[in-house]
Design a protein around this motif. Sequence first.
Motif, PDB file in Angstrom:
ATOM      1  N   LEU A 115     -40.110 -41.353 -31.922  1.00  0.00           N
ATOM      2  CA  LEU A 115     -40.906 -40.738 -30.861  1.00  0.00           C
ATOM      3  C   LEU A 115     -40.203 -39.494 -30.307  1.00  0.00           C
ATOM      4  N   ALA A 116     -38.888 -39.516 -30.234  1.00  0.00           N
ATOM      5  CA  ALA A 116     -38.150 -38.333 -29.767  1.00  0.00           C
ATOM      6  C   ALA A 116     -38.346 -37.162 -30.724  1.00  0.00           C
ATOM      7  N   MET A 117     -38.343 -37.452 -32.028  1.00  0.00           N
ATOM      8  CA  MET A 117     -38.572 -36.404 -33.019  1.00  0.00           C
ATOM      9  C   MET A 117     -39.976 -35.813 -32.876  1.00  0.00           C
ATOM     10  N   VAL A 118     -40.988 -36.689 -32.723  1.00  0.00           N
ATOM     11  CA  VAL A 118     -42.365 -36.218 -32.587  1.00  0.00           C
ATOM     12  C   VAL A 118     -42.541 -35.426 -31.296  1.00  0.00           C
ATOM     13  N   ALA A 119     -41.908 -35.880 -30.218  1.00  0.00           N
ATOM     14  CA  ALA A 119     -41.995 -35.157 -28.946  1.00  0.00           C
ATOM     15  C   ALA A 119     -41.430 -33.745 -29.076  1.00  0.00           C
ATOM     16  N   THR A 120     -40.342 -33.616 -29.827  1.00  0.00           N
ATOM     17  CA  THR A 120     -39.765 -32.290 -30.057  1.00  0.00           C
ATOM     18  C   THR A 120     -40.723 -31.413 -30.851  1.00  0.00           C
ATOM     19  N   LEU A 121     -41.322 -31.971 -31.893  1.00  0.00           N
ATOM     20  CA  LEU A 121     -42.273 -31.202 -32.700  1.00  0.00           C
ATOM     21  C   LEU A 121     -43.465 -30.740 -31.887  1.00  0.00           C
ATOM     22  N   HIS A 122     -43.889 -31.538 -30.932  1.00  0.00           N
ATOM     23  CA  HIS A 122     -45.039 -31.181 -30.101  1.00  0.00           C
ATOM     24  C   HIS A 122     -44.662 -30.310 -28.905  1.00  0.00           C
ATOM     25  N   GLY A 123     -43.389 -30.016 -28.749  1.00  0.00           N
ATOM     26  CA  GLY A 123     -42.987 -29.146 -27.657  1.00  0.00           C
ATOM     27  C   GLY A 123     -42.998 -29.805 -26.292  1.00  0.00           C
ATOM     28  N   VAL A 124     -42.888 -31.123 -26.249  1.00  0.00           N
ATOM     29  CA  VAL A 124     -42.791 -31.801 -24.960  1.00  0.00           C
ATOM     30  C   VAL A 124     -41.479 -31.360 -24.292  1.00  0.00           C
TER      31      VAL A 124
END
Length: 347
Positions: free
Chosen positions: A98-107
């Motif tokens: 989830l941390a990786m996906v959050a980074t990809l989405h610019g959270v």
Amino acid sequence: MLAVVVDQVSKAYRRGARALDSVSLEVEEGEVVAVLGPNGAGKTTLARIIATLLAPTGGRVFLMGRDVARSQADVRRILGYVPQGATAPPESTGEEYLAMVATLHGVPASERRARIRELLRWLELAPAGSHLARTYSGGMRRRLDLAAALLHRPPVLIFDEPTTGLDPSSRRHIWNHIKELVRQNGTTLLLTTHYLEEADALADRLVILDRGKVAVSGRPEALKAALGGDRVRLAVPSAQLPAVREALAAGWFDDIPAPTIRGLPDGTTQLEWTLPAGARAAARLTEALHGAAVSVLGIFVYPPSLDDVFQAHTGRTLQEAQEQAIASGMAPEEGRGKAGRPPQRAA
């Protein structure tokens, strides 16, 4: 405002195979629309086109007023997409993924940990957040996929086959989370499914997709009501079918249409009608057939189902369509990438 507009979208592959043929549909803000159909109907192709992962051969798609083909970056910021296959690397923990996906989405970095904890808690995954994804059950993996799609708080969510392969308990668990998401946040949801009960349980509106075309669309209850009555099914010994035909032809049932007749391997024959006031009609049929010395083995009356709707508009039941898809080699959904790999997540 219309959240999703699909306008005459087609998708053709090499050798002339067409996954979609002039498909049009609309989804209003806050609405749940289910695209129902057998494997091979074009559901995953449609989902991937809306999610910017696949270009259509013809037609256009708009998401919250944005042209999907021309504004892919904007679309991905307002869209959450949950593909069919599990997307978390098996050797990553749920939190790491989830941390990786959050980074990809610019959270924003300052919000990532809080959002991850919030979603893990809401989806009942908090105790497993530090565990490797390969240790998750099927239902847990689907909830982790849903968490990943919601990290950037999109107003529109596409969920491709939410519960394929899950046991009934895990399936209902996912349904409850979907209902809560829509109720609390007003999320617009487009889901694809080949489960009749899933479409009935979740959808405000239904689009039946068959062989790449829209067969019919509308609210589930309205589609059922349009069939014109209850389903009446009668079982008799196959050897007595001539006597049944004679009784039906005797003029006692001028107001009842001819039934659909199906012989079964166990030596029985089923006759089926769609009739107004099905219970009264069933009583008349039973009385007349007893009078003609026909042994009635069973009679059933039930309201129209979505499978009846599917059959009325496609000429086959959904189960028959699934079996045909398997026989033709189309059972694995058409949305897979090269070498059978599941499609990658939009980011």
